[in-house]
Design a protein around this motif. Structure first.
Motif, PDB file in Angstrom:
ATOM      1  N   GLY A  35      32.991  32.336  42.640  1.00  0.00           N
ATOM      2  CA  GLY A  35      34.296  32.370  43.244  1.00  0.00           C
ATOM      3  C   GLY A  35      34.438  31.569  44.495  1.00  0.00           C
ATOM      4  O   GLY A  35      33.520  30.935  44.957  1.00  0.00           O
ATOM      5  N   ALA A 207      31.578  35.647  47.155  1.00  0.00           N
ATOM      6  CA  ALA A 207      32.747  34.941  47.692  1.00  0.00           C
ATOM      7  C   ALA A 207      32.474  34.561  49.145  1.00  0.00           C
ATOM      8  O   ALA A 207      31.775  35.281  49.858  1.00  0.00           O
ATOM      9  CB  ALA A 207      33.986  35.831  47.614  1.00  0.00           C
ATOM     10  N   LEU A 234      37.701  40.395  50.242  1.00  0.00           N
ATOM     11  CA  LEU A 234      37.998  39.303  49.310  1.00  0.00           C
ATOM     12  C   LEU A 234      38.526  38.122  50.103  1.00  0.00           C
ATOM     13  O   LEU A 234      39.109  38.296  51.173  1.00  0.00           O
ATOM     14  CB  LEU A 234      39.062  39.747  48.289  1.00  0.00           C
ATOM     15  CG  LEU A 234      38.749  41.005  47.475  1.00  0.00           C
ATOM     16  CD1 LEU A 234      39.973  41.390  46.631  1.00  0.00           C
ATOM     17  CD2 LEU A 234      37.539  40.785  46.580  1.00  0.00           C
ATOM     18  N   GLY A 238      40.608  34.070  46.354  1.00  0.00           N
ATOM     19  CA  GLY A 238      39.636  34.751  45.504  1.00  0.00           C
ATOM     20  C   GLY A 238      38.715  33.832  44.739  1.00  0.00           C
ATOM     21  O   GLY A 238      39.039  32.683  44.439  1.00  0.00           O
ATOM     22  N   LEU A 240      36.843  33.916  41.163  1.00  0.00           N
ATOM     23  CA  LEU A 240      36.837  34.655  39.904  1.00  0.00           C
ATOM     24  C   LEU A 240      35.637  34.237  39.063  1.00  0.00           C
ATOM     25  O   LEU A 240      35.206  33.088  39.110  1.00  0.00           O
ATOM     26  CB  LEU A 240      38.116  34.387  39.109  1.00  0.00           C
ATOM     27  CG  LEU A 240      39.451  34.538  39.847  1.00  0.00           C
ATOM     28  CD1 LEU A 240      40.607  34.388  38.861  1.00  0.00           C
ATOM     29  CD2 LEU A 240      39.551  35.859  40.580  1.00  0.00           C
ATOM     30  N   TRP A 260      38.042  37.884  32.876  1.00  0.00           N
ATOM     31  CA  TRP A 260      37.932  37.384  34.245  1.00  0.00           C
ATOM     32  C   TRP A 260      37.855  38.545  35.218  1.00  0.00           C
ATOM     33  O   TRP A 260      38.574  39.542  35.074  1.00  0.00           O
ATOM     34  CB  TRP A 260      39.128  36.501  34.592  1.00  0.00           C
ATOM     35  CG  TRP A 260      39.050  35.150  33.961  1.00  0.00           C
ATOM     36  CD1 TRP A 260      39.661  34.738  32.815  1.00  0.00           C
ATOM     37  CD2 TRP A 260      38.294  34.024  34.438  1.00  0.00           C
ATOM     38  NE1 TRP A 260      39.327  33.418  32.548  1.00  0.00           N
ATOM     39  CE2 TRP A 260      38.491  32.967  33.526  1.00  0.00           C
ATOM     40  CE3 TRP A 260      37.470  33.810  35.548  1.00  0.00           C
ATOM     41  CZ2 TRP A 260      37.903  31.713  33.693  1.00  0.00           C
ATOM     42  CZ3 TRP A 260      36.887  32.565  35.714  1.00  0.00           C
ATOM     43  CH2 TRP A 260      37.099  31.532  34.797  1.00  0.00           C
ATOM     44  N   GLU A 262      36.976  39.450  39.687  1.00  0.00           N
ATOM     45  CA  GLU A 262      36.890  38.838  41.010  1.00  0.00           C
ATOM     46  C   GLU A 262      35.613  39.314  41.689  1.00  0.00           C
ATOM     47  O   GLU A 262      35.236  40.483  41.574  1.00  0.00           O
ATOM     48  CB  GLU A 262      38.105  39.222  41.863  1.00  0.00           C
ATOM     49  CG  GLU A 262      38.035  38.596  43.250  1.00  0.00           C
ATOM     50  CD  GLU A 262      39.364  38.593  43.994  1.00  0.00           C
ATOM     51  OE1 GLU A 262      39.419  37.964  45.066  1.00  0.00           O
ATOM     52  OE2 GLU A 262      40.336  39.207  43.515  1.00  0.00           O
ATOM     53  N   SER A 264      33.454  39.826  45.233  1.00  0.00           N
ATOM     54  CA  SER A 264      33.756  40.030  46.654  1.00  0.00           C
ATOM     55  C   SER A 264      32.753  39.294  47.541  1.00  0.00           C
ATOM     56  O   SER A 264      31.760  38.730  47.073  1.00  0.00           O
ATOM     57  CB  SER A 264      33.735  41.530  46.988  1.00  0.00           C
ATOM     58  OG  SER A 264      32.389  42.011  46.908  1.00  0.00           O
ATOM     59  N   LEU A 272      40.877  41.949  38.384  1.00  0.00           N
ATOM     60  CA  LEU A 272      41.723  40.974  39.086  1.00  0.00           C
ATOM     61  C   LEU A 272      42.846  41.652  39.847  1.00  0.00           C
ATOM     62  O   LEU A 272      43.394  42.673  39.413  1.00  0.00           O
ATOM     63  CB  LEU A 272      42.339  39.977  38.094  1.00  0.00           C
ATOM     64  CG  LEU A 272      41.389  39.085  37.305  1.00  0.00           C
ATOM     65  CD1 LEU A 272      42.182  38.011  36.572  1.00  0.00           C
ATOM     66  CD2 LEU A 272      40.345  38.445  38.211  1.00  0.00           C
ATOM     67  N   ARG A 276      47.056  36.232  42.605  1.00  0.00           N
ATOM     68  CA  ARG A 276      45.813  35.666  43.123  1.00  0.00           C
ATOM     69  C   ARG A 276      45.494  36.092  44.560  1.00  0.00           C
ATOM     70  O   ARG A 276      44.369  36.382  44.901  1.00  0.00           O
ATOM     71  CB  ARG A 276      45.911  34.135  43.031  1.00  0.00           C
ATOM     72  CG  ARG A 276      44.617  33.404  43.210  1.00  0.00           C
ATOM     73  CD  ARG A 276      43.789  33.345  41.953  1.00  0.00           C
ATOM     74  NE  ARG A 276      42.432  32.904  42.237  1.00  0.00           N
ATOM     75  CZ  ARG A 276      41.722  32.092  41.473  1.00  0.00           C
ATOM     76  NH1 ARG A 276      42.223  31.634  40.338  1.00  0.00           N
ATOM     77  NH2 ARG A 276      40.492  31.763  41.793  1.00  0.00           N
ATOM     78  N   ARG A 281      43.244  45.065  46.484  1.00  0.00           N
ATOM     79  CA  ARG A 281      42.140  44.697  45.596  1.00  0.00           C
ATOM     80  C   ARG A 281      42.215  45.458  44.288  1.00  0.00           C
ATOM     81  O   ARG A 281      42.851  46.509  44.197  1.00  0.00           O
ATOM     82  CB  ARG A 281      40.789  44.976  46.272  1.00  0.00           C
ATOM     83  CG  ARG A 281      40.447  46.464  46.401  1.00  0.00           C
ATOM     84  CD  ARG A 281      39.000  46.631  46.838  1.00  0.00           C
ATOM     85  NE  ARG A 281      38.691  47.977  47.287  1.00  0.00           N
ATOM     86  CZ  ARG A 281      38.211  48.939  46.500  1.00  0.00           C
ATOM     87  NH1 ARG A 281      38.028  48.714  45.217  1.00  0.00           N
ATOM     88  NH2 ARG A 281      37.941  50.139  46.992  1.00  0.00           N
ATOM     89  N   CYS A 301      40.070  28.598  42.195  1.00  0.00           N
ATOM     90  CA  CYS A 301      41.512  28.409  42.410  1.00  0.00           C
ATOM     91  C   CYS A 301      41.809  26.944  42.694  1.00  0.00           C
ATOM     92  O   CYS A 301      42.074  26.538  43.820  1.00  0.00           O
ATOM     93  CB  CYS A 301      42.055  29.292  43.525  1.00  0.00           C
ATOM     94  SG  CYS A 301      43.861  29.365  43.529  1.00  0.00           S
TER      95      CYS A 301
END
Length: 469
Positions: A35, A207, A234, A238, A240, A260, A262, A264, A272, A276, A281, A301
């Motif tokens: 991510g 992330a 997050l 994000g 993913l 998919w 996400e 952290s 998700l 976005r 969360r 993204c």
């Protein structure tokens, strides 16, 4: 243009380390994800590099030595083995992760609450990795990190500052013949970090990445939470990930499509968010983790990366193998049924139109040369002279990036509408993968050029008039 794509910078030597032969690559669950996110760096972007001899971004992990252990490769979707105009340095279409000569990983050490985070010693000390979670104007939780001799850290993001190992820009769908500029990037400057265990070769994604001052900041507005004594959060847009399903789609379209999730800042896996960058969360997914599997997809993204493990790549075709298959196809001397001339399928996209350039009628799959028969003026509608079906036509071109293949076989199918050729299982696999698009949409796309697929099923079986002698 948040296509399923990214531009990457990576390691010297772009060849895939595959062993010819062997069966399933990604399709048996090869794709890995990670991510990205927005990390705010309020102060001192540029730090004197007097400490760089042991700074965490020494690049010794990138150069392939005889004894180097390879963890795997990150490949940006949308590039057919090459990032124009020049595929080199930290910006290229793929990035190889090797065990570094000197470990540079970090692990959590201690945490505490401070009233003025900007003046805290951990934040001001450019030798100290730390994450700052701002709770309010006068309160923040600081998490200090210490050196971890068991892991190597690799960082990915849009920034070209030294801590970033692999520089990734937004991917623009379609042919890439030069720099396509994206006016406003949605990829974070310090999007994510990957920690690879030096002995088990386990690779995990988190992330956010550490900036040049070795800090990660989650500001007041960032989504964050406290769970017991633990802090987590997050990033803005994000990071993913989608692990390959345990039971992937088979030839008949039965099986599962990956989901998919996400990831952290602390490496937790979550459902998700509603959109976005929503402040709320998603729910934690207890039975999934942030370990990259062969075939995990990582969406930043604005660009999507595929993780291929070293073991998975060893079962995949090599570039040489793909070129050999193309040579075999061309050796059959496929003919145009109208001009009766021999067609030659190119290894790279060509801008020039020649009578040797094969075109495919996307609705019926008949492969022909360039001719004017049945062409409706001022449109891309052509009547096929063999079956009279009306359809758009597109140049055929070989998908030559080996990492996107899920098996080893002849290139008998192509994606619609771009005309990139690959094996049947590879084309069907990617047609079933929803790639994040924009802030909350998903669409299947060609992995070689990131063009969204059109029509159902989004690909065509190729019919050549070959071996005519």
């Amino acid at each position: 243009v948040n296509a399923a794509n990214v531009v990457a910078g990576g390691v010297v030597g772009v060849g895939s380390c595959g062993v010819e032969g062997g069966g399933g690559g990604m399709g048996s669950g090869v794709i890995d994800e990670g991510g990205g996110g927005d990390v705010h760096t309020p102060r001192h972007h540029h730090v004197a590099h007097h400490h760089s001899h042991h700074h965490h971004h020494n690049r010794d992990g990138h150069h392939q030595g005889k004894h180097n252990v390879k963890y795997g490769e990150l490949i940006i979707l949308g590039y057919n083995g090459h990032l124009p105009p020049s595929d080199r340095g930290r910006r290229r279409s793929k990035f190889m992760l090797f065990r570094r000569q000197n470990c540079n990983g970090v692990k959590e050490d201690k945490r505490y609450i401070v009233r003025q985070p900007q003046n805290t010693q951990a934040i001001l000390n450019t030798q100290q990795h730390s994450i700052s979670y701002t709770l309010s104007r006068n309160q923040a939780v600081i998490v200090e990190y210490k050196a971890d001799t068991e892991t190597d850290m690799f960082q990915i993001g849009r920034s070209s500052e030294p801590p970033i190992d692999f520089v990734v820009m937004d991917t623009v769908p379609g042919e890439k013949h030069g720099e396509a500029k994206v006016s406003q990037s949605t990829i974070s400057r310090f999007a994510c970090r990957i920690l690879a265990h030096r002995t088990t070769r386990d690779v995990r994604i988190y992330a956010a990445g550490f900036d040049s001052s070795r800090n990660i900041f989650l500001g007041e507005k960032a989504t964050k939470w406290q769970n017991g004594g633990d802090m987590d959060g997050l990033t803005t847009n994000g990071i993913l990930i989608m692990h390959p399903p345990a039971n992937p789609l088979n030839e008949d379209g039965e099986g599962d499509v990956g989901l998919w999730r996400e990831v952290s800042v602390g490496g937790g896996v979550y459902v998700l968010r509603e959109s976005r960058s929503s402040a709320q969360r998603g729910q934690k997914v207890e039975d999934e983790d942030n370990r990259l599997q062969d075939g995990t997809l990582i969406d930043l993204c604005g660009a999507t990366l595929l993780w291929r493990s070293a073991d998975g790549l060893a079962k995949s075709p090599t570039k040489r193998h793909l070129e050999q298959m193309l040579d075999d196809l061309n050796a059959g001397r496929p003919q145009c049924p109208v001009g009766l001339n021999t067609l030659v399928i190119p290894r790279k996209e060509t801008l020039t139109a020649s009578e040797k350039q094969p075109l495919v009628y996307l609705n019926c799959g008949h492969v022909q040369g360039l001719h004017q028969w049945g062409h409706e003026k001022d449109s891309n509608a052509h009547s096929c002279p063999l079956c009279f079906m009306v359809s758009p036509v597109v140049k055929l071109c070989m998908g030559i990036e080996p990492a996107f293949y899920v098996d080893i076989g002849p290139p008998t199918f192509c994606f619609n509408p771009c005309g990139h050729m690959a094996t049947e299982r590879t084309v069907k696999y990617w047609a079933s993968v929803p790639i994040p698009h924009g802030t909350n949409g998903f669409q299947a796309a060609c992995p070689f050029c990131a063009t969204p697929l059109e029509g159902h099923p989004g690909y065509s079986r190729l019919i050549f008039q070959d071996n005519c002698d």
